[in-house]
Scaffold this active site. Structure first.
Site, PDB file in Angstrom:
ATOM      1  N   GLY A  83      58.977   7.581 -18.626  1.00  0.00           N
ATOM      2  CA  GLY A  83      57.945   6.565 -18.377  1.00  0.00           C
ATOM      3  C   GLY A  83      57.082   6.867 -17.173  1.00  0.00           C
ATOM      4  O   GLY A  83      56.427   5.968 -16.629  1.00  0.00           O
ATOM      5  N   ASP A 129      42.732   9.685 -14.375  1.00  0.00           N
ATOM      6  CA  ASP A 129      43.332   8.667 -13.536  1.00  0.00           C
ATOM      7  C   ASP A 129      43.088   8.961 -12.054  1.00  0.00           C
ATOM      8  O   ASP A 129      42.826   8.060 -11.258  1.00  0.00           O
ATOM      9  CB  ASP A 129      44.836   8.643 -13.858  1.00  0.00           C
ATOM     10  CG  ASP A 129      45.478   7.407 -13.312  1.00  0.00           C
ATOM     11  OD1 ASP A 129      44.971   6.310 -13.607  1.00  0.00           O
ATOM     12  OD2 ASP A 129      46.470   7.550 -12.568  1.00  0.00           O
ATOM     13  N   LYS A 170      42.311  -0.440 -12.528  1.00  0.00           N
ATOM     14  CA  LYS A 170      41.331   0.427 -11.849  1.00  0.00           C
ATOM     15  C   LYS A 170      39.972   0.423 -12.528  1.00  0.00           C
ATOM     16  O   LYS A 170      39.006   0.944 -11.988  1.00  0.00           O
ATOM     17  CB  LYS A 170      41.848   1.873 -11.845  1.00  0.00           C
ATOM     18  CG  LYS A 170      43.106   2.080 -11.030  1.00  0.00           C
ATOM     19  CD  LYS A 170      43.462   3.552 -10.942  1.00  0.00           C
ATOM     20  CE  LYS A 170      44.545   3.986 -11.903  1.00  0.00           C
ATOM     21  NZ  LYS A 170      45.848   3.361 -11.827  1.00  0.00           N
ATOM     22  N   LEU A 194      51.200   1.534  -1.171  1.00  0.00           N
ATOM     23  CA  LEU A 194      50.977   2.160   0.146  1.00  0.00           C
ATOM     24  C   LEU A 194      49.807   1.479   0.877  1.00  0.00           C
ATOM     25  O   LEU A 194      48.786   1.188   0.260  1.00  0.00           O
ATOM     26  CB  LEU A 194      50.658   3.653  -0.017  1.00  0.00           C
ATOM     27  CG  LEU A 194      51.763   4.512  -0.632  1.00  0.00           C
ATOM     28  CD1 LEU A 194      51.269   5.953  -0.780  1.00  0.00           C
ATOM     29  CD2 LEU A 194      53.014   4.473   0.240  1.00  0.00           C
ATOM     30  N   VAL A 226      44.970   2.282  -5.728  1.00  0.00           N
ATOM     31  CA  VAL A 226      45.156   3.633  -5.182  1.00  0.00           C
ATOM     32  C   VAL A 226      46.450   3.644  -4.383  1.00  0.00           C
ATOM     33  O   VAL A 226      46.625   2.830  -3.475  1.00  0.00           O
ATOM     34  CB  VAL A 226      43.995   4.033  -4.247  1.00  0.00           C
ATOM     35  CG1 VAL A 226      44.131   5.488  -3.828  1.00  0.00           C
ATOM     36  CG2 VAL A 226      42.658   3.792  -4.911  1.00  0.00           C
ATOM     37  N   LYS A 235      40.867   6.926  -8.998  1.00  0.00           N
ATOM     38  CA  LYS A 235      41.342   6.595  -7.648  1.00  0.00           C
ATOM     39  C   LYS A 235      40.384   7.136  -6.589  1.00  0.00           C
ATOM     40  O   LYS A 235      40.097   6.475  -5.595  1.00  0.00           O
ATOM     41  CB  LYS A 235      42.743   7.147  -7.429  1.00  0.00           C
ATOM     42  CG  LYS A 235      43.769   6.432  -8.295  1.00  0.00           C
ATOM     43  CD  LYS A 235      45.132   7.056  -8.154  1.00  0.00           C
ATOM     44  CE  LYS A 235      46.131   6.343  -9.045  1.00  0.00           C
ATOM     45  NZ  LYS A 235      47.374   7.059  -9.200  1.00  0.00           N
ATOM     46  N   THR A 290      46.308  -5.721 -15.973  1.00  0.00           N
ATOM     47  CA  THR A 290      46.162  -4.920 -17.183  1.00  0.00           C
ATOM     48  C   THR A 290      45.568  -3.565 -16.814  1.00  0.00           C
ATOM     49  O   THR A 290      45.257  -3.296 -15.659  1.00  0.00           O
ATOM     50  CB  THR A 290      45.176  -5.582 -18.162  1.00  0.00           C
ATOM     51  OG1 THR A 290      43.849  -5.460 -17.608  1.00  0.00           O
ATOM     52  CG2 THR A 290      45.486  -7.051 -18.359  1.00  0.00           C
ATOM     53  N   GLY A 303      55.270   2.801  -9.626  1.00  0.00           N
ATOM     54  CA  GLY A 303      56.537   2.088  -9.795  1.00  0.00           C
ATOM     55  C   GLY A 303      56.270   0.597  -9.722  1.00  0.00           C
ATOM     56  O   GLY A 303      55.457   0.141  -8.929  1.00  0.00           O
TER      57      GLY A 303
END
Ligand code: ADP
Ligand code: ASP
Ligand code: MG
Length: 815
Positions: free
Chosen positions: A654, A668, A569, A603, A599, A672, A545, A791
């Site tokens: 989106g 945001d 986060k 990756l 974050v 991070k 969530t 994504g």
């Protein structure tokens, strides 16, 4: 009663040689279907003259106790409960019988319940609870006998109070000879009749009802068996024998083909409900074998209890009590110590701590009332201290100290808050007294460690949005590979309002439809408290969530034994004080918290950072473009397009949060940055970060719709910014960075920077993230990690990578 010796020795011997005893407990007689199944077993598996001992049907005994308790209270609760009991009992009769038998039994049942009603109304006195409790067994014996008769079987029933005489005590003392004669007289002349006998009850010399203790019908069965000196007693349960642990609490238990008398006795003494503690008392061990088997699945394996003392030493059964009654007495109070020593109830365990001059006595929770009322008499000054919150777990097996499992048990309990470890006098059990409640998760873990089963992980998926759904799909595809590492099952899926919980593991084929059908409203904080009872060795909550409300519950998840994998986060980026608290609790409860996707999505950023740090490197700075949305906006922005059009397009695709201000205000990105900085051990809070928001002052607090309409108000400033950058062959980019100097001072900022147009930072693919990392080792040239930073597929992949990581850690902690 006089012992009329009308039964000859030969007749008695014939009974002993030809008759066996069977026992069916309440769970085997819970409904009409169960009764029919029992009737079939009695015809197919019992001989024509066998005796069948029965308990009260289903939870009748508990219902009776509830009525007795409710009668003390004002209101009509007792009457309602009585009505329900009547319906239940008469419902069974109606469903199972027909014709004359039905009419006869209904008439008897009416008489009984009318008596109950008079008692309830105060018109008739029934002073002994035992007399009321006895009805439960009486009803089931009478009904089963009638059902057998209906099926053409010769059968009759016996009220044990007609032959079983005892002297009242916490553990009634049976008058053996008298009872034996009375029973023989009743059954010996009737070869070819199956007798159904009431368990649980007896009478005293005056004919008053007595009970043999909760779950006492197992004892009734072996008692009847030994009075008749039979060779075998079969105890039919809802389990196929004695297992390595209670299957209601532990997954993947195994059934034991044999168990030695002493082991079974010890198991019962330690309070395992599978057999009543007195079951073995009356038994002639040279002669009798007890078989425990399943009335639900007769074809299943069974456990034979007999003389198997020469088998290898092995820890066989794990048994536990979630609550025990523990008392402490000062040795100086000699009278009290003597009183405890002569109490007519043996404690589960007792010990003395000479240095502190104290003795301890631990009892089964069921005995607490008895001990308490006894204490009220002998300890008027209240010198005894009762200690609450303790639990007990024990491992049973002959010559326990020689077994491998003993060493493992000790090792594992060393990690718990162990108050005392005691090996029983006969060396057939080791018992650990824990200074904490014992939940099923701990028990499962212990069980699989002891018996080296494949361990299990239960997964609760909180949030079934984009990422949650994508991950569930991925998980389903990778099941095979994952299951080679551990038995991993999804035990729950939630959205913000509803929960679908299934401890057996959720089938994921059509989970979305199933969710719609099966999910129920829930309260997350309440669910957390219930979760430790999920029968898994380990549990993990996947926070998919973006909710602060979920993040606030992390301490509670950890404290209830769950690990956390988070794509959310909010906890990692909470205020410094909150963050510290979460970390402290996480460490205290030794739980894992993985959040690789918070974050840079999938990756492998945190892996690289942690790997370097674990190898001894120090991170000096991390800078870059941390937001996919901002990357997309700025890579597409130039003087030919309006910034507001780009924001609109990004929202439509989106790429932005539902409210694009979340992105444009850089909140945001700050999150991070905080997570990254904390990951490398820096103390950093919101106010330490220098942030320049892109949202003009005037648009910060307006409603979303208005903001979207007034977006073009941003355009002019953005265009000016772009033109200014171009004068110097640069482009604007939304950058985040922090730098640590040698004194560990941190400088952190988020905002627009002007980047040379030949720099890699200004030539990303729209949406790409980039992290430029300088360390002691990477000081001349940075380590650069770049790629898609958002994504659902890459994020789900990142979550999967966290799961992998968790499985690896759990495997390592098990060695
Ligand atoms: P009954 O039907 O005879 O009254 P109980 O319900 O009292 O049977 O006892 C059977 C229950 O004992 C099982 O359903 C199981 O949950 C529990 N149990 C506890 N420990 C064990 C064990 N080691 N093996 C088998 N069953 C166990
Ligand atoms: N009906 C009794 C009880 O519930 C006895 C038994 O089930 O064995 O305790
Ligand atoms: Mg029982």
């Amino acid at each position: 009663m006089t012992a009329v010796s009308s039964v000859s020795a030969t007749q008695a011997q014939a009974v002993a040689d030809n008759v066996q005893v069977h026992k069916f407990g309440g769970s085997s007689l819970a409904d009409a279907f169960c009764y029919r199944r029992v009737a079939r077993i009695v015809t197919e598996y019992a001989g024509a003259s066998d005796l069948v001992v029965v308990s009260a049907a289903g939870d009748t005994t508990n219902r009776i106790l509830a009525i007795i308790a409710a009668r003390q209270q004002p209101g009509d609760a007792a009457a309602i409960l009585l009505q329900q009991l009547r319906q239940y009992q008469q419902g069974l009769i109606e469903e199972l019988l027909s014709g004359d038998l039905l009419a006869q039994l209904m008439a008897l049942s009416e008489q009984d319940f009318n008596r109950w009603q008079r008692w309830l109304d105060g018109e008739e006195e029934i002073s002994r609870n035992a007399e009321l409790l006895a009805y439960g067994e009486l009803w089931s014996a009478r009904l089963l006998a009638c059902l057998l008769k209906k099926q053409g079987i010769r059968a009759d029933w016996i009220d044990a109070r007609t032959f079983l005489t005892a002297d009242d005590a916490p553990e009634p003392l049976i008058r053996v000879e008298m009872s034996r004669q009375a029973l023989l007289q009743r059954v010996a002349p009737h070869t070819g009749t199956r007798f159904i006998v009431t368990g649980f009850i007896a009478r005293d010399a005056e004919g008053n009802s007595l009970i043999l203790g909760r779950n006492g019908s197992d004892y009734s069965a072996t008692l009847v068996g030994s009075l008749l000196d039979v060779r075998q007693v079969t105890i039919w349960k809802d389990v196929a024998g004695v297992y390595s642990a209670d299957p209601r609490k532990v997954e993947r238990v195994v059934s034991l083909p044999t168990l030695d008398w002493r082991e079974a006795e010890e198991l019962a003494r330690l309070g395992s409900p599978v057999l009543h503690p007195r079951t073995f008392q009356p038994v002639d061990r040279e002669r009798m074998v007890i078989s425990v088997r399943s009335s639900l699945k007769v074809e299943n394996q069974q456990t034979r209890i007999g003389m198997y003392q020469h088998t290898e030493p092995r820890g066989k059964v794990l048994t536990s009590l979630a609550d025990i009654a523990l008392y402490r007495v000062e040795l100086s109070d000699k009278a009290l110590v003597d009183a405890f020593e002569s109490l007519d109830l043996t404690p589960l365990v007792s010990w003395t701590e000479a240095d502190k001059q104290q003795s301890y006595y631990a009892f089964h929770q069921n005995h607490q009332d008895y001990v308490q009322s006894w204490l009220d008499r002998v300890d008027k000054q209240h010198h005894v201290t009762q200690i609450n919150g303790y639990s007990m777990v024990a491992l049973v097996g002959n010559r326990i100290q020689e077994s491998d499992e003993y060493a493992e048990f000790k090792r594992q309990l060393g990690e718990q808050q162990l108050r005392k470890l005691v090996v029983s006098e006969r060396g057939d059990s080791v018992l650990g007294l824990l200074e904490q409640k014992l939940d099923n998760r701990t028990l499962n873990r212990l069980h699989s460690q002891l018996f080296s089963y494949r361990r299990s992980l239960g997964v609760l998926v909180v949030g079934r949005g984009n990422i949650g759904s994508a991950w569930l799909q991925l998980f389903n595809q990778q099941r095979e590979r994952i299951s080679q590492m551990m038995d991993v099952r999804i035990i729950g899926i939630t959205n913000s309002k509803r929960l679908w919980l299934d401890y057996n593991g959720i089938e994921l084929h059509d989970w979305q439809q199933d969710f719609d059908r099966l999910a129920r409203p829930y309260v997350l904080s309440e669910l957390i408290r219930e979760l430790p009872n999920a029968p898994y060795d380990e549990l993990v909550m996947m926070d998919m969530t973006d909710a602060t409300a979920v993040a606030q519950l992390y301490p509670s998840f950890f404290a209830n034994g769950l690990h956390i994998i988070a794509a959310n986060k909010r906890a990692g980026a909470s205020s410094e004080a909150q963050y510290r608290e979460i970390r402290t609790i996480q460490r205290e409860y030794k739980r894992e918290w993985l959040y690789n996707t918070t974050v840079g999505a999938g990756l492998p950023l945190n892996y690289a950072i942690n790997d370097l740090r674990n190898a001894g490197d120090e991170i000096r700075s991390i800078s870059g473009i941390f937001s996919g949305t901002m990357s997309w906006l700025f890579e597409n922005f130039n003087h030919d397009v309006k910034f507001s059009d780009l924001v609109l397009e990004a929202k439509q695709r989106g790429y932005t949060e539902p409210d694009p201000r979340e992105d444009l205000s850089c909140q945001d990105i700050v999150r991070k940055l905080l997570i990254l900085a904390r990951e490398i051990g820096l103390r950093l809070d919101w106010q330490d970060i220098d942030v320049t928001s892109l949202v003009p002052e005037a648009l910060r607090d307006v409603p979303l719709q208005e903001f979207m309409q007034r977006l073009p108000e941003m355009d002019d400033a953005m265009l000016q910014m772009y033109k200014k950058a171009r004068l110097d062959s640069r482009v604007p980019r939304l950058m985040a960075s922090f730098t640590v100097d040698k004194q560990d001072h941190v400088k952190a900022q988020v905002g627009i920077e002007y980047i040379r147009d030949d720099d890699m930072l200004s030539n990303l693919i729209p949406g790409e993230n980039i992290f430029v990392i300088y360390t002691d080792w990477y000081s001349e040239m940075p380590l650069v990690i770049s790629g898609p930073g958002a994504g659902k597929h890459v994020t789900a992949g990142g979550v999967q990578s966290d799961l992998n990581q968790l499985l690896g850690k759990l495997a390592a902690s098990n060695q």
